[in-house]
Design an enzyme around this catalytic site. Structure first.
Site, PDB file in Angstrom:
ATOM      1  N   SER A   1       0.864  -1.185   0.000  1.00  0.00           N
ATOM      2  CA  SER A   1       0.000   0.000   0.000  1.00  0.00           C
ATOM      3  C   SER A   1       0.896   1.230   0.000  1.00  0.00           C
ATOM      4  O   SER A   1       2.051   1.164   0.450  1.00  0.00           O
ATOM      5  CB  SER A   1      -0.862   0.013   1.267  1.00  0.00           C
ATOM      6  OG  SER A   1      -1.442   1.286   1.460  1.00  0.00           O
TER       7      SER A   1
ATOM      8  N   TYR B   1      -1.215  -0.879  10.456  1.00  0.00           N
ATOM      9  CA  TYR B   1      -1.448  -1.227   9.049  1.00  0.00           C
ATOM     10  C   TYR B   1      -0.227  -0.850   8.208  1.00  0.00           C
ATOM     11  O   TYR B   1       0.268  -1.650   7.407  1.00  0.00           O
ATOM     12  CB  TYR B   1      -2.689  -0.497   8.533  1.00  0.00           C
ATOM     13  CG  TYR B   1      -2.996  -0.778   7.073  1.00  0.00           C
ATOM     14  CD1 TYR B   1      -3.485  -2.020   6.674  1.00  0.00           C
ATOM     15  CD2 TYR B   1      -2.783   0.189   6.095  1.00  0.00           C
ATOM     16  CE1 TYR B   1      -3.765  -2.276   5.330  1.00  0.00           C
ATOM     17  CE2 TYR B   1      -3.068  -0.058   4.754  1.00  0.00           C
ATOM     18  CZ  TYR B   1      -3.559  -1.294   4.377  1.00  0.00           C
ATOM     19  OH  TYR B   1      -3.828  -1.561   3.055  1.00  0.00           O
TER      20      TYR B   1
HETATM   21  P1  NDP Z   1     -11.314  -6.201   0.113  1.00  0.00           P
HETATM   22  O1  NDP Z   1     -11.725  -6.070   1.535  1.00  0.00           O
HETATM   23  O2  NDP Z   1     -12.313  -5.915  -0.959  1.00  0.00           O
HETATM   24  O3  NDP Z   1     -10.685  -7.646  -0.147  1.00  0.00           O
HETATM   25  C1  NDP Z   1      -9.951  -8.337   0.832  1.00  0.00           C
HETATM   26  C2  NDP Z   1      -9.905  -9.791   0.420  1.00  0.00           C
HETATM   27  O4  NDP Z   1      -9.125 -10.526   1.382  1.00  0.00           O
HETATM   28  C3  NDP Z   1     -11.279 -10.447   0.377  1.00  0.00           C
HETATM   29  O5  NDP Z   1     -11.372 -11.258  -0.777  1.00  0.00           O
HETATM   30  C4  NDP Z   1     -11.305 -11.316   1.623  1.00  0.00           C
HETATM   31  O6  NDP Z   1     -12.114 -12.451   1.373  1.00  0.00           O
HETATM   32  C5  NDP Z   1      -9.838 -11.706   1.726  1.00  0.00           C
HETATM   33  N1  NDP Z   1      -9.483 -12.168   3.061  1.00  0.00           N
HETATM   34  C6  NDP Z   1      -9.660 -11.507   4.241  1.00  0.00           C
HETATM   35  N2  NDP Z   1      -9.236 -12.264   5.261  1.00  0.00           N
HETATM   36  C7  NDP Z   1      -8.798 -13.433   4.717  1.00  0.00           C
HETATM   37  C8  NDP Z   1      -8.255 -14.624   5.258  1.00  0.00           C
HETATM   38  N3  NDP Z   1      -8.050 -14.760   6.576  1.00  0.00           N
HETATM   39  N4  NDP Z   1      -7.930 -15.624   4.411  1.00  0.00           N
HETATM   40  C9  NDP Z   1      -8.126 -15.486   3.078  1.00  0.00           C
HETATM   41  N5  NDP Z   1      -8.616 -14.386   2.508  1.00  0.00           N
HETATM   42  C10 NDP Z   1      -8.953 -13.371   3.319  1.00  0.00           C
HETATM   43  O7  NDP Z   1     -10.067  -5.218  -0.040  1.00  0.00           O
HETATM   44  P2  NDP Z   1      -9.094  -4.829  -1.247  1.00  0.00           P
HETATM   45  O8  NDP Z   1      -9.419  -5.551  -2.482  1.00  0.00           O
HETATM   46  O9  NDP Z   1      -9.021  -3.359  -1.253  1.00  0.00           O
HETATM   47  O10 NDP Z   1      -7.721  -5.347  -0.630  1.00  0.00           O
HETATM   48  C11 NDP Z   1      -6.797  -6.146  -1.325  1.00  0.00           C
HETATM   49  C12 NDP Z   1      -5.406  -5.738  -0.873  1.00  0.00           C
HETATM   50  O11 NDP Z   1      -5.142  -4.398  -1.306  1.00  0.00           O
HETATM   51  C13 NDP Z   1      -5.177  -5.747   0.637  1.00  0.00           C
HETATM   52  O12 NDP Z   1      -3.921  -6.318   0.906  1.00  0.00           O
HETATM   53  C14 NDP Z   1      -5.184  -4.268   0.998  1.00  0.00           C
HETATM   54  O13 NDP Z   1      -4.435  -4.014   2.158  1.00  0.00           O
HETATM   55  C15 NDP Z   1      -4.550  -3.686  -0.243  1.00  0.00           C
HETATM   56  N6  NDP Z   1      -4.775  -2.246  -0.466  1.00  0.00           N
HETATM   57  C16 NDP Z   1      -6.057  -1.779  -0.603  1.00  0.00           C
HETATM   58  C17 NDP Z   1      -6.252  -0.430  -0.772  1.00  0.00           C
HETATM   59  C18 NDP Z   1      -7.624   0.157  -0.821  1.00  0.00           C
HETATM   60  O14 NDP Z   1      -7.768   1.389  -0.655  1.00  0.00           O
HETATM   61  N7  NDP Z   1      -8.660  -0.636  -1.050  1.00  0.00           N
HETATM   62  C19 NDP Z   1      -5.121   0.516  -0.893  1.00  0.00           C
HETATM   63  C20 NDP Z   1      -3.849  -0.104  -0.761  1.00  0.00           C
HETATM   64  C21 NDP Z   1      -3.698  -1.436  -0.567  1.00  0.00           C
HETATM   65  P3  NDP Z   1     -12.923 -13.320   2.453  1.00  0.00           P
HETATM   66  O15 NDP Z   1     -13.561 -12.340   3.407  1.00  0.00           O
HETATM   67  O16 NDP Z   1     -13.899 -14.063   1.600  1.00  0.00           O
HETATM   68  O17 NDP Z   1     -11.911 -14.215   3.086  1.00  0.00           O
END
Ligand code: NDP
Length: 253
Positions: free
Chosen positions: A147, A160
């Site tokens: 990020s 974070y």
């Molecule tokens: P979302 O919350 O939309 O997606 C997060 C994903 O992680 C979901 O598919 C969730 O699925 C999965 N997840 C959560 N916990 C677990 C677990 N224990 N095991 C397996 N899967 C898990 O967020 P984003 O798409 O935004 O995030 C994706 C990445 O991008 C993250 O690493 C985030 O930190 C990073 N990021 C996001 C930004 C933003 O502004 N959105 C900016 C910078 C970085 P499920 O609940 O089904 O397990």
């Protein structure tokens, strides 16, 4: 542009929503076989059905990446079904900012378990497959999601940001090690992207800050970050974009 990823076996964590989900759709549309990993099995299965209806190849694997055994089982399934993974998007993560003095230990632990330990579990399970793919002459990519918070200093984001600084630095080190074995390693550092991520925030101050930011500029769409993943993966073998920062145009830092 179509089918640039024919012959690639892609594994995507966090594939049930946001950046991971859109990356799964994009890579499948480019000819990769795509394994979608997350905890919400029904959501993954729905997405796999959509990808298959569009002519793609995909599988849904219900995995909790905080559990090494769960990730190892998924890695074994991928290997057995399609052969070694050649594109791993290590992307699952959670963002729970808040003042350090609020002492939200549970939220600190959740972020460290997922953003640090989860990333390591996926790394340990899939690097052997990436090395195998590369040894077989297939282009191999390990792409981690960090990020912009991994670089800049923001009040209330200490835990974070520290987890994401871990991911960025881990990536730089692994690239130095695995590049010599023809595995490219990259990190993507997005700014604010419209996904479910912000929906988990509990701190009212951070919610207000996000709402204010949304009034001031347009956030990235998850499709925009997915496109960066595709771009990294289709470079000629000699090219490893190590670190890509992708920001909403209006976000200053
Ligand atoms: P979302 O919350 O939309 O997606 C997060 C994903 O992680 C979901 O598919 C969730 O699925 C999965 N997840 C959560 N916990 C677990 C677990 N224990 N095991 C397996 N899967 C898990 O967020 P984003 O798409 O935004 O995030 C994706 C990445 O991008 C993250 O690493 C985030 O930190 C990073 N990021 C996001 C930004 C933003 O502004 N959105 C900016 C910078 C970085 P499920 O609940 O089904 O397990």
């Amino acid at each position: 542009m179509e089918n640039q990823l024919n012959g690639r076996v892609a594994v995507i964590t966090g594939a049930s929503s946001g950046i991971g989900l859109h990356t799964a759709r994009l890579l499948a549309g480019q000819g990769a076989k795509v394994a979608l990993l997350a905890r919400r099995k029904e959501t993954l299965e729905r997405e796999v059905a959509d990808i298959e209806r569009a002519g793609g190849i995909a599988m849904a694997l219900a995995v909790d990446v905080t559990d090494q055994a769960s990730v190892d089982a998924a890695a074994a399934t991928v290997l057995q079904t399609w052969g070694p993974a050649s594109l791993v998007f290590n992307n699952a993560g959670v963002m729970l900012p808040g003042a350090i003095e609020e002492d939200k230990r549970g939220e600190s632990t959740r972020q460290i378990d997922l953003n640090v330990q989860g990333v390591m579990h996926v790394t340990h399970a899939f690097v052997p497959q990436l090395l195998q793919a590369a040894a077989n002459g297939v282009q191999a990519d390990l792409i981690n999601t960090s990020s912009i918070a991994g670089q800049y200093i923001y009040p209330y984001f200490s835990v974070y940001s520290a987890t994401k600084a871990f991911v960025s630095h881990l990536t730089r080190h692994m690239r130095a090690e695995l590049g010599a074995k023809n595995v490219r390693v990259s990190v993507i550092e997005p700014g604010i992207t419209s996904t479910e991520l912000q929906g988990h925030v509990t701190s009212q101050g951070v919610k207000d800050w996000l709402a204010d930011a949304a009034q001031k500029y347009e956030f990235l769409k998850p499709e925009d970050v997915a496109e960066v993943v595709r771009f990294l993966a289709v470079q000629p073998p000699r090219v490893n974009l190590m670190q890509v920062v992708v920001m909403p145009t209006g976000q200053a830092t």
